[in-house]
Design a protein around this motif. Structure first.
Motif, PDB file in Angstrom:
ATOM      1  N   ASP A 158       0.696  -1.157   0.225  1.00  9.28           N
ATOM      2  CA  ASP A 158       0.094   0.199   0.532  1.00  9.28           C
ATOM      3  C   ASP A 158       0.920   1.474  -0.204  1.00  9.28           C
ATOM      4  O   ASP A 158       0.250   2.572  -0.676  1.00  9.28           O
ATOM      5  CB  ASP A 158      -0.690  -0.021   0.906  1.00  9.28           C
ATOM      6  N   ALA A 159       1.625   1.425   1.145  1.00  9.85           N
ATOM      7  CA  ALA A 159       3.319   2.196   1.215  1.00  9.85           C
ATOM      8  C   ALA A 159       3.633   2.475  -0.119  1.00  9.85           C
ATOM      9  O   ALA A 159       3.386   3.506  -0.613  1.00  9.85           O
ATOM     10  CB  ALA A 159       3.971   2.231   2.124  1.00  9.85           C
ATOM     11  N   LEU A 160       4.420   1.566  -0.444  1.00  6.93           N
ATOM     12  CA  LEU A 160       4.571   1.886  -1.697  1.00  6.93           C
ATOM     13  C   LEU A 160       4.489   2.050  -3.200  1.00  6.93           C
ATOM     14  O   LEU A 160       4.039   2.764  -4.045  1.00  6.93           O
ATOM     15  CB  LEU A 160       6.091   0.811  -2.412  1.00  6.93           C
ATOM     16  N   VAL A 161       2.170   1.962  -3.265  1.00  7.27           N
ATOM     17  CA  VAL A 161       2.359   2.074  -4.636  1.00  7.27           C
ATOM     18  C   VAL A 161       1.410   3.982  -4.045  1.00  7.27           C
ATOM     19  O   VAL A 161       1.559   4.522  -4.891  1.00  7.27           O
ATOM     20  CB  VAL A 161       0.446   1.513  -4.593  1.00  7.27           C
ATOM     21  N   GLU A 162       1.370   4.625  -3.009  1.00  5.94           N
ATOM     22  CA  GLU A 162       1.064   5.464  -2.784  1.00  5.94           C
ATOM     23  C   GLU A 162       2.304   6.412  -3.174  1.00  5.94           C
ATOM     24  O   GLU A 162       1.583   7.639  -3.620  1.00  5.94           O
ATOM     25  CB  GLU A 162       0.599   5.713  -1.014  1.00  5.94           C
ATOM     26  N   GLU A 163       3.476   5.818  -3.041  1.00  6.75           N
ATOM     27  CA  GLU A 163       4.750   6.429  -3.202  1.00  6.75           C
ATOM     28  C   GLU A 163       4.847   6.553  -4.819  1.00  6.75           C
ATOM     29  O   GLU A 163       5.329   8.206  -5.542  1.00  6.75           O
ATOM     30  CB  GLU A 163       6.020   5.809  -2.698  1.00  6.75           C
ATOM     31  N   ILE A 164       4.541   5.563  -5.608  1.00  5.63           N
ATOM     32  CA  ILE A 164       4.387   6.237  -6.864  1.00  5.63           C
ATOM     33  C   ILE A 164       3.604   7.040  -7.664  1.00  5.63           C
ATOM     34  O   ILE A 164       4.043   8.201  -8.132  1.00  5.63           O
ATOM     35  CB  ILE A 164       4.123   4.594  -7.795  1.00  5.63           C
ATOM     36  N   ASP A 165       2.215   7.064  -6.892  1.00  3.80           N
ATOM     37  CA  ASP A 165       1.419   7.811  -7.100  1.00  3.80           C
ATOM     38  C   ASP A 165       1.847   9.967  -7.035  1.00  3.80           C
ATOM     39  O   ASP A 165       1.718  10.548  -7.887  1.00  3.80           O
ATOM     40  CB  ASP A 165      -0.140   7.438  -6.403  1.00  3.80           C
ATOM     41  N   LYS A 166       2.380   9.388  -5.344  1.00  2.00           N
ATOM     42  CA  LYS A 166       3.490  10.652  -5.390  1.00  2.00           C
ATOM     43  C   LYS A 166       4.233  11.222  -6.289  1.00  2.00           C
ATOM     44  O   LYS A 166       4.054  12.679  -6.747  1.00  2.00           O
ATOM     45  CB  LYS A 166       3.393  10.914  -3.534  1.00  2.00           C
ATOM     46  N   GLY A 167       5.564  10.396  -6.966  1.00  2.00           N
ATOM     47  CA  GLY A 167       6.171  10.850  -8.266  1.00  2.00           C
ATOM     48  C   GLY A 167       5.403  10.643  -8.940  1.00  2.00           C
ATOM     49  O   GLY A 167       6.504  11.744  -9.566  1.00  2.00           O
ATOM     50  N   PHE A 168       4.621  10.598  -9.520  1.00  2.00           N
ATOM     51  CA  PHE A 168       3.603  10.922 -11.025  1.00  2.00           C
ATOM     52  C   PHE A 168       3.253  11.894 -10.687  1.00  2.00           C
ATOM     53  O   PHE A 168       3.189  13.040 -11.269  1.00  2.00           O
ATOM     54  CB  PHE A 168       2.236   9.810 -11.281  1.00  2.00           C
ATOM     55  N   ASP A 169       2.688  12.596  -9.598  1.00  2.00           N
ATOM     56  CA  ASP A 169       2.509  14.479  -9.358  1.00  2.00           C
ATOM     57  C   ASP A 169       3.705  15.055  -9.495  1.00  2.00           C
ATOM     58  O   ASP A 169       3.036  16.289  -9.758  1.00  2.00           O
ATOM     59  CB  ASP A 169       2.273  13.680  -8.083  1.00  2.00           C
ATOM     60  N   VAL A 170       5.014  14.549  -8.932  1.00  2.00           N
ATOM     61  CA  VAL A 170       5.481  15.764  -9.063  1.00  2.00           C
ATOM     62  C   VAL A 170       6.387  15.322 -10.897  1.00  2.00           C
ATOM     63  O   VAL A 170       6.400  16.769 -11.378  1.00  2.00           O
ATOM     64  CB  VAL A 170       7.040  14.820  -8.215  1.00  2.00           C
ATOM     65  N   VAL A 171       6.512  14.480 -11.372  1.00  2.00           N
ATOM     66  CA  VAL A 171       7.231  14.774 -12.955  1.00  2.00           C
ATOM     67  C   VAL A 171       6.213  14.498 -13.551  1.00  2.00           C
ATOM     68  O   VAL A 171       6.575  15.037 -14.868  1.00  2.00           O
ATOM     69  CB  VAL A 171       8.294  13.664 -12.472  1.00  2.00           C
ATOM     70  N   GLY A 172       4.975  14.317 -13.627  1.00  2.00           N
ATOM     71  CA  GLY A 172       4.025  14.087 -14.637  1.00  2.00           C
ATOM     72  C   GLY A 172       4.287  13.097 -15.392  1.00  2.00           C
ATOM     73  O   GLY A 172       5.297  11.625 -15.540  1.00  2.00           O
ATOM     74  N   ASP A 173       3.661  13.103 -16.848  1.00  6.41           N
ATOM     75  CA  ASP A 173       3.942  11.931 -17.773  1.00  6.41           C
ATOM     76  C   ASP A 173       5.630  12.332 -18.248  1.00  6.41           C
ATOM     77  O   ASP A 173       5.659  12.767 -18.524  1.00  6.41           O
ATOM     78  CB  ASP A 173       3.171  12.677 -19.050  1.00  6.41           C
ATOM     79  N   ARG A 174       5.618  10.739 -18.190  1.00  9.36           N
ATOM     80  CA  ARG A 174       6.875  10.226 -18.808  1.00  9.36           C
ATOM     81  C   ARG A 174       6.851   8.990 -19.448  1.00  9.36           C
ATOM     82  O   ARG A 174       6.143   7.932 -19.706  1.00  9.36           O
ATOM     83  CB  ARG A 174       8.196  10.371 -17.210  1.00  9.36           C
ATOM     84  N   ILE A 175       7.839   7.956 -20.508  1.00  5.28           N
ATOM     85  CA  ILE A 175       8.150   7.311 -20.998  1.00  5.28           C
ATOM     86  C   ILE A 175       9.023   6.381 -19.600  1.00  5.28           C
ATOM     87  O   ILE A 175      10.804   6.860 -19.978  1.00  5.28           O
ATOM     88  CB  ILE A 175       7.970   7.106 -22.150  1.00  5.28           C
ATOM     89  N   VAL A 176       8.430   5.567 -18.686  1.00  4.93           N
ATOM     90  CA  VAL A 176       9.851   4.150 -18.120  1.00  4.93           C
ATOM     91  C   VAL A 176      10.241   3.334 -18.847  1.00  4.93           C
ATOM     92  O   VAL A 176       9.805   3.136 -19.993  1.00  4.93           O
ATOM     93  CB  VAL A 176       9.227   4.328 -16.567  1.00  4.93           C
ATOM     94  N   ARG A 177      12.002   3.512 -18.824  1.00  9.48           N
ATOM     95  CA  ARG A 177      12.581   3.246 -19.480  1.00  9.48           C
ATOM     96  C   ARG A 177      13.123   1.604 -18.656  1.00  9.48           C
ATOM     97  O   ARG A 177      13.328   0.153 -18.924  1.00  9.48           O
ATOM     98  CB  ARG A 177      13.887   3.876 -19.757  1.00  9.48           C
ATOM     99  N   SER A 178      12.670   1.637 -17.411  1.00  6.56           N
ATOM    100  CA  SER A 178      13.223   0.904 -16.427  1.00  6.56           C
ATOM    101  C   SER A 178      12.931   0.928 -15.109  1.00  6.56           C
ATOM    102  O   SER A 178      12.178   1.723 -14.621  1.00  6.56           O
ATOM    103  CB  SER A 178      15.271   0.728 -16.445  1.00  6.56           C
ATOM    104  N   VAL A 179      12.834  -0.546 -14.335  1.00  5.25           N
ATOM    105  CA  VAL A 179      12.469  -0.247 -12.792  1.00  5.25           C
ATOM    106  C   VAL A 179      13.305  -1.120 -12.439  1.00  5.25           C
ATOM    107  O   VAL A 179      13.636  -2.101 -12.686  1.00  5.25           O
ATOM    108  CB  VAL A 179      10.814  -1.104 -12.396  1.00  5.25           C
TER     109      VAL A 179
END
Length: 381
Positions: free
Chosen positions: A43-64
């Motif tokens: 739950d917490a890690l998913v929440e952080e992903i949402d917060k990260g998206f709110d900061v950087v906006g639409d991006r193409i992810v090359r790697s995880v």
């Protein structure tokens, strides 16, 4: 006009802070806990992903990249939830690289098929030594036989498998390292990470060393000989260094690590994770709370620093000059907003440490050993 981070692309790093045991050489943010609430962490890690998206906006992810700690101790369902949320929020390249670090223990090997099913397509395995007595010295929980068995399972499950070895260990001779490295290269699929043992303050090894209790460490000259031998042997096997400590067959480089070394942007998710993000024309360094319990309870991003142009230029050179491809001269000059000192560049060329033309600056083999001395020479002041 492209922003500077686009030279390196964009990736996401997810830190899992838990290990079954703490290795005596390790200074990473890893912790041993008797139990972990995997659902709460998901739950917490998913929440952080949402917060990260709110900061950087639409991006193409090359790697995880799932790092740690020991992320192969995660439940596959947790990995699935994280990858699903990344896919919901971000666009992805057609061949996105999803790496998960693992150790060669039976608990972790048993999950390989499940990790593959939820989207992991690359394994990075912490073998560290192909010598049982040295594995015990390093505090590892596996034997050489178990490491080889785990590697075979990983290779049969994933198309891309890398593993790490540590050399310049206590009492290790040049001939012993040559034999061990040759054996490793005969196992390797497409990528090897080969690190000299470093004694870090705050580790068990650091404490022992300060007390004079860590005997048999190689001299600087022997360490240098081991490094040079490593380069020669790996090149002979068709796995040259594309970065100081990383070797790969053609087109098998770690795409996630290239994001770092080419000074792209990356979200750092999880306890102690670092990030570099560009937003509204400014670039920021981020760092998250280190202690797992505090992070889980909501104390997340504790440092956000606006990086000056000079700091960005320094960081880009610090990372990029580790790569065999070197760095773009134009990019360095744009970041530091002034030309490179040609006199200093020419001096480094004349003493055989770098090569440079109007487009790139590349550190040569003989310069790699003194890289930290080269970088300040490229900057004024």
């Amino acid at each position: 006009m492209a922003e500077d981070w686009e030279y390196g692309g964009f990736g996401i790093y997810v830190h899992w802070p838990f290990c079954a045991a703490k290795c005596p050489y390790c200074d990473f943010n890893s912790h041993v806990r008797p139990s972990v609430d995997h659902a709460a962490w998901a739950d917490a890690l998913v929440e952080e992903i949402d917060k990260g998206f709110d900061v950087v906006g639409d991006r193409i992810v090359r790697s995880v990249f799932f790092g740690g700690g020991t992320p192969s101790l995660m439940e596959p369902d947790t990995v699935a939830r994280i990858l699903d949320q990344i896919a919901k929020r971000f666009r992805q390249t057609n061949q996105i690289e999803v790496t998960l670090e693992s150790n060669p223990t039976s608990v972790e090997m048993g999950k390989f098929q499940d990790f593959r099913k939820v989207g992991v397509n690359r394994i990075s395995m912490g073998v560290q030594a192909l010598n049982d007595s040295d594995l015990r010295r390093l505090g590892r929980m596996h034997s050489v036989a178990e490491a080889r068995a785990a590697f075979d399972i990983a290779r049969s499950t994933f198309d891309r498998v890398s593993f790490d070895l540590i050399y310049a260990r206590q009492d290790q001779t040049l001939a012993q390292w040559e034999a061990e490295l040759t054996s490793a290269l005969e196992m390797a699929v497409d990528h090897l990470s080969l690190y000299q043992l470093t004694i870090e303050p705050g580790t068990v090894f650091g404490t022992r060393h300060a007390r004079g209790q860590l005997r048999g460490l190689p001299s600087e000259d022997l360490g240098a000989d081991m490094f040079e031998l490593t380069q020669d042997i790996c090149e002979g096997y068709g796995m040259p260094a594309y970065e100081v400590s990383n070797h790969a067959k053609p087109d098998a480089q770690s795409q996630h690590n290239l994001v770092y070394w080419r000074y792209g942007d990356y979200l750092g998710i999880g306890p102690g994770a670092h990030g570099r993000v560009t937003t509204h024309g400014a670039r920021f360094a981020t760092e998250e709370e280190r202690m797992p319990e505090a992070w889980l309870n909501g104390s997340r991003r504790i440092v956000t620093e606006n990086l000056t142009q000079d700091v960005q230029a320094w960081e880009m050179a610090l990372m990029g000059l580790r790569l065999r491809e070197g760095i773009s001269r134009q990019r360095l000059e744009e970041l530091q907003q002034r030309p490179v000192d040609q006199g200093k560049v020419q001096h480094l060329i004349e003493i055989g440490l770098i090569e440079s033309d109007s487009e790139r600056i590349i550190v040569l083999k003989q310069g790699v050993m003194v890289l930290n001395a080269i970088i300040p020479e490229l900057f004024d002041g």
